[in-house]
Design an enzyme around this catalytic site. Structure first.
Site, PDB file in Angstrom:
ATOM      1  N   THR A 171      20.609  83.139  72.857  1.00  0.00           N
ATOM      2  CA  THR A 171      20.991  83.561  74.204  1.00  0.00           C
ATOM      3  C   THR A 171      22.227  82.838  74.696  1.00  0.00           C
ATOM      4  O   THR A 171      23.049  83.412  75.421  1.00  0.00           O
ATOM      5  CB  THR A 171      19.825  83.324  75.183  1.00  0.00           C
ATOM      6  OG1 THR A 171      18.708  84.114  74.778  1.00  0.00           O
ATOM      7  CG2 THR A 171      20.206  83.695  76.609  1.00  0.00           C
ATOM      8  N   SER A 212      17.125  83.687  67.446  1.00  0.00           N
ATOM      9  CA  SER A 212      16.332  82.660  66.759  1.00  0.00           C
ATOM     10  C   SER A 212      14.978  83.155  66.267  1.00  0.00           C
ATOM     11  O   SER A 212      14.386  82.543  65.372  1.00  0.00           O
ATOM     12  CB  SER A 212      16.150  81.433  67.653  1.00  0.00           C
ATOM     13  OG  SER A 212      15.295  81.695  68.737  1.00  0.00           O
ATOM     14  N   THR A 246      16.363  80.176  72.089  1.00  0.00           N
ATOM     15  CA  THR A 246      15.234  79.401  72.606  1.00  0.00           C
ATOM     16  C   THR A 246      13.881  79.797  72.016  1.00  0.00           C
ATOM     17  O   THR A 246      12.922  79.033  72.117  1.00  0.00           O
ATOM     18  CB  THR A 246      15.151  79.524  74.137  1.00  0.00           C
ATOM     19  OG1 THR A 246      15.031  80.903  74.503  1.00  0.00           O
ATOM     20  CG2 THR A 246      16.384  78.924  74.792  1.00  0.00           C
ATOM     21  N   ASP A 247      13.782  80.971  71.384  1.00  0.00           N
ATOM     22  CA  ASP A 247      12.475  81.425  70.904  1.00  0.00           C
ATOM     23  C   ASP A 247      11.880  80.494  69.848  1.00  0.00           C
ATOM     24  O   ASP A 247      10.672  80.259  69.830  1.00  0.00           O
ATOM     25  CB  ASP A 247      12.572  82.851  70.345  1.00  0.00           C
ATOM     26  CG  ASP A 247      12.568  83.898  71.448  1.00  0.00           C
ATOM     27  OD1 ASP A 247      12.452  83.514  72.623  1.00  0.00           O
ATOM     28  OD2 ASP A 247      12.682  85.093  71.131  1.00  0.00           O
TER      29      ASP A 247
END
Length: 362
Positions: A45, A92, A125-126
Site C-alpha cells: 500500500t 504482500s 501491511t497484510d
C-alpha cells in the site's frame, strides 16, 4: 574608476568564487555525519495509488517505485544519506517463501557493507508482521533493520506513508536502535518485529503488540521504553546464509463444529508441520484430536497456537496432554508467526523437543 573601487572589485570577485566551494564543503561535511540508510522496496500500500484522494481503502497496491517513494519525502535528506533498491513489486499477501529468502539474503549482504548503517524495508501491511519476524530470526547483524508500510495509499487524503517512511529512516539512523532486533515503525510507534501484528484492517493505528510498543518516534527522534526479551538477530542460532529453502508449514483453523478434513488435506499435500490455530488456549476439538495424533505418528509436527485477537498465550499440557501427544505449543506467537518460526526451526531440526525449546526461546 575610483581607486577604492578598483581595489574592492577583485576582492569581491574572489569572495564570490570562494563562497560556493565553502558551501559545498559544508554540505559534504554534513553528509559525512549523517547515517547511510538503504531503503529496500517490496511494494504494498505504501507504494499504492487510488483513483482519487477520497479512495483510502480502494486502490491498487505496488504501483510506485522506490525512487518515487524517496522523492515524495524530501526531508529524508536532512536525516540520512538515503539510496533505494527495488527488490520486488507486489502486494504482500502474494509474498512467497522464495520472496522471503530473496529479501533476507539481500538484507544480509547490505548489513555486511561498511558504508551501510541501517536498512529500511517498505512492505505491504497484510504480511508485514511475518516478514519482520522472519528477518528477526535470520539476520546476523546488530545494525538497525526497520520494516514499514502504510494503511493508506499516497494518493489518499491524510495518507500515512510519508510520515511512516520518515520515521523508519529516522529510527534506522539512530545508533540507539542497534541491537534491538528487527523493528516496525507505524503510526509513530516503534514495535518489535517479533511481537507486532496487524490488529485492524482499515485504520492507521492498525499495528499493535500485546505487550506494548518498544518506543515512539516524535519529529524524527526515538524514545525507547523497553527491550526485546526473546532471542533475535545476532543472538539467533539461525543464519539466512545457511538457508536455501524453507519447509512447507500450513495453518488450519479451529472453530465450532470443526472437522479434521483440512488438517488431513494439508498433510496429504506435503505439509511437514501443521499450526493449529485454536480457540482460547489453543484448544483442539474432540473431533480433531484423533487425526492430529495420527498425523504426528506419521511424522507431521503439530503445533498448537491461539487465534485470539490480542495476547494469545498457549500453556503446555493445558487443554491437551502435549507431552503424551508429542505436540509443540507456540507460547505467545499467533498462528502466522508460529508458522514462520516453525519453518525456520525445521531447517535445523525435526525433533519435537528441540522445536519446543526454540518456541520458548524465540
Amino acid at each position: 574608476m575610483n581607486a577604492a573601487l578598483k581595489t574592492f572589485a577583485p576582492s569581491a570577485l574572489a569572495l564570490l568564487l570562494i563562497l560556493p566551494s565553502s558551501a559545498s564543503a559544508k554540505e559534504a561535511e554534513t553528509q559525512q555525519k549523517l547515517a547511510n540508510v538503504v531503503i529496500l522496496a517490496t511494494g504494498g500500500t505504501i507504494a499504492g495509488a487510488g483513483a482519487s484522494a477520497a479512495n483510502s481503502a480502494t486502490y491498487q497496491a505496488a504501483k510506485l517505485g522506490v525512487d518515487k517513494l524517496i522523492a515524495g519525502v524530501p526531508e529524508l535528506a536532512d536525516i540520512a544519506n538515503v539510496r533505494g533498491e527495488q527488490v520486488m513489486q507486489i502486494a504482500s499477501e502474494s509474498i512467497s517463501n522464495d520472496d522471503l529468502l530473496k529479501l533476507g539474503k539481500r538484507v544480509a549482504e547490505l548489513a555486511e557493507s561498511k558504508d551501510v548503517d541501517g536498512i529500511v524495508i517498505t512492505h505491504g501491511t497484510d504480511t508485514l508482521e511475518e516478514t519482520a519476524f522472519f528477518l528477526n530470526l535470520v539476520e546476523k547483524t546488530d545494525k538497525p533493520i526497520v520494516v514499514v508500510g502504510s494503511m493508506r495509499p499516497g494518493t489518499a487524503m491524510s495518507a500515512d506513508g510519508m510520515l511512516n517512511l520518515y520515521n523508519a529512516v529516522a529510527v534506522a539512523s539512530d545508533k540507539q536502535s542497534r541491537g534491538k532486533g528487527v523493528l516496525v515503525t507505524m503510526n509513530d510507534e516503534i514495535q518489535s518485529g517479533r511481537d507486532v501484528s496487524k490488529a485492524v484492517n482499515i485504520k492507521t493505528e492498525a499495528f499493535k503488540s500485546a505487550w506494548g510498543p518498544m518506543g515512539m518516534v516524535v519529529e524524527g527522534k526515538s524514545y525507547w521504553f523497553r527491550l526485546p526479551a526473546k532471542r533475535h538477530t545476532v543472538n539467533s542460532e539461525f543464519d539466512i546464509k545457511q538457508i536455501s529453502s524453507l519447509p512447507q508449514v500450513d495453518i488450519a483453523y479451529g472453530y465450532g463444529n470443526v472437522t479434521d478434513t483440512a488438517y488431513k488435506a494439508l498433510a496429504q499435500n506435503g505439509a511437514k508441520a501443521l499450526i493449529h490455530a485454536g480457540t482460547g488456549n489453543g484448544s483442539v476439538s474432540s473431533r480433531v484430536v484423533p487425526a492430529l495424533q495420527e498425523l504426528r505418528k506419521n511424522g507431521v509436527q503439530i503445533i498448537r497456537s491461539s487465534h485470539v485477537n490480542q495476547g494469545g498465550f498457549v500453556l503446555r499440557n493445558a487443554e491437551q496432554p502435549d507431552d503424551k501427544n508429542d505436540w509443540v505449543v507456540a507460547h505467545d506467537l499467533n498462528p502466522q508467526k508460529a508458522r514462520i518460526l516453525a519453518m525456520v526451526a525445521m531447517t535445523k531440526t525435526q525433533d519435537s523437543k528441540e522445536l519446543q525449546r526454540i518456541f520458548w526461546e524465540y
